[in-house]
Scaffold this motif. Structure first.
Motif, mmCIF file in Angstrom:
data_model
loop_
_atom_site.group_PDB
_atom_site.id
_atom_site.type_symbol
_atom_site.label_atom_id
_atom_site.label_comp_id
_atom_site.label_asym_id
_atom_site.label_seq_id
_atom_site.Cartn_x
_atom_site.Cartn_y
_atom_site.Cartn_z
ATOM 1 N N GLY A 1 39.905 34.428 56.814
ATOM 2 C CA GLY A 1 40.087 35.828 56.469
ATOM 3 C C GLY A 1 38.845 36.473 55.894
ATOM 4 N N PHE B 1 37.769 39.139 52.838
ATOM 5 C CA PHE B 1 38.127 39.848 51.614
ATOM 6 C C PHE B 1 36.904 40.651 51.191
ATOM 7 C CE2 PHE B 1 42.221 38.064 50.102
ATOM 8 C CZ PHE B 1 42.428 37.149 51.120
ATOM 9 N N GLY C 1 42.162 41.903 49.995
ATOM 10 C CA GLY C 1 42.295 41.334 51.325
ATOM 11 C C GLY C 1 42.082 42.399 52.380
ATOM 12 N N ALA D 1 41.529 41.430 56.170
ATOM 13 C CA ALA D 1 42.175 40.951 57.390
ATOM 14 C C ALA D 1 42.177 39.434 57.381
ATOM 15 C CB ALA D 1 41.434 41.461 58.624
ATOM 16 N N VAL D 2 43.230 38.853 57.956
ATOM 17 C CA VAL D 2 43.327 37.401 58.063
ATOM 18 C C VAL D 2 43.802 37.029 59.453
ATOM 19 C CG1 VAL D 2 43.716 36.944 55.608
ATOM 20 C CG2 VAL D 2 45.664 37.460 57.081
ATOM 21 N N GLU E 1 46.816 39.746 60.363
ATOM 22 C CA GLU E 1 47.357 40.766 59.466
ATOM 23 C C GLU E 1 46.192 41.578 58.910
ATOM 24 O OE1 GLU E 1 51.619 39.142 57.677
ATOM 25 O OE2 GLU E 1 49.903 39.397 56.341
ATOM 26 N N TYR E 2 46.480 42.854 58.650
ATOM 27 C CA TYR E 2 45.440 43.754 58.160
ATOM 28 C C TYR E 2 45.950 44.522 56.939
ATOM 29 C CZ TYR E 2 43.192 43.068 62.690
ATOM 30 O OH TYR E 2 42.586 42.519 63.803
ATOM 31 N N ALA E 3 45.016 44.861 56.066
ATOM 32 C CA ALA E 3 45.336 45.777 54.983
ATOM 33 C C ALA E 3 45.621 47.152 55.585
ATOM 34 C CB ALA E 3 44.171 45.871 54.006
ATOM 35 N N CYS F 1 47.999 32.469 54.517
ATOM 36 C CA CYS F 1 46.901 33.163 53.844
ATOM 37 C C CYS F 1 47.287 34.613 53.572
ATOM 38 C CB CYS F 1 45.595 33.068 54.603
ATOM 39 S SG CYS F 1 45.701 33.407 56.353
ATOM 40 N N LEU G 1 47.339 38.261 52.323
ATOM 41 C CA LEU G 1 46.252 39.183 51.980
ATOM 42 C C LEU G 1 46.233 39.537 50.500
ATOM 43 C CD1 LEU G 1 46.313 41.738 54.934
ATOM 44 C CD2 LEU G 1 44.371 40.333 54.241
ATOM 45 N N THR G 2 47.376 39.497 49.882
ATOM 46 C CA THR G 2 47.483 39.971 48.502
ATOM 47 C C THR G 2 47.195 38.891 47.469
ATOM 48 O OG1 THR G 2 49.864 39.536 48.545
ATOM 49 C CG2 THR G 2 49.135 41.757 49.133
#
Length: 133
Positions: A37, A39, A49, A51-52, A60-62, A112, A114-115
């Motif tokens: 990811g 950060f 975060g 993107a992972v 997943e994206y912010a 993983c 994001l938060t």
């Protein structure tokens, strides 16, 4: 042990693009066993975060970068990318490549999240991105 080395940061004007790269290496690195990811950090703020990507390719994206940033890996999953388009001044930060040990079948939200930056086991040195208005 896993080593992560980022490159590609720089200065751009609002609306511009950059692509960050991260090479993963080390005797402990097996792509199928890690979630990767990006950060970012700005002075005075906690890590955020961006993107992972899980070992199965799910991402997943912010919310703040959805539709503008794309995370991807090369074929052998030793290089991680972050394509950043339509950059905004609020994207200015130091961007870190990260890796978390994970089960290949674990959903990305558990592998993983994001938060939870502290979930990531390895961090690169970071690369600075500056976006001017």
């Amino acid at each position: 042990q896993v080593t992560l080395v980022e490159s590609g940061g720089g200065s751009v004007q609002s609306g511009g693009s950059l692509r960050l790269s991260c090479v993963a290496s080390g005797s402990g690195y097996s792509p199928e066993k890690y979630c990767m990811g990006w950060f970012r950090r700005t002075p005075g703020k906690d890590s955020e975060g961006v993107a992972v990507i899980a070992s199965d390719g799910s991402t997943e994206y912010a919310d703040s970068v959805k539709g503008r940033f794309t995370i991807s890996q090369d074929h052998d999953k030793t290089t991680l990318y972050l394509q950043m388009d339509n950059l905004e001044p609020q994207d200015t930060a130091t961007y870190y490549c990260t890796a978390a040990r994970s089960h290949p079948e674990a959903p990305i939200s558990l592998a993983c999240p994001l938060t939870i930056p502290t979930n990531m086991d390895y961090w690169g040195e970071g690369t600075l991105v500056t976006v001017s208005s």
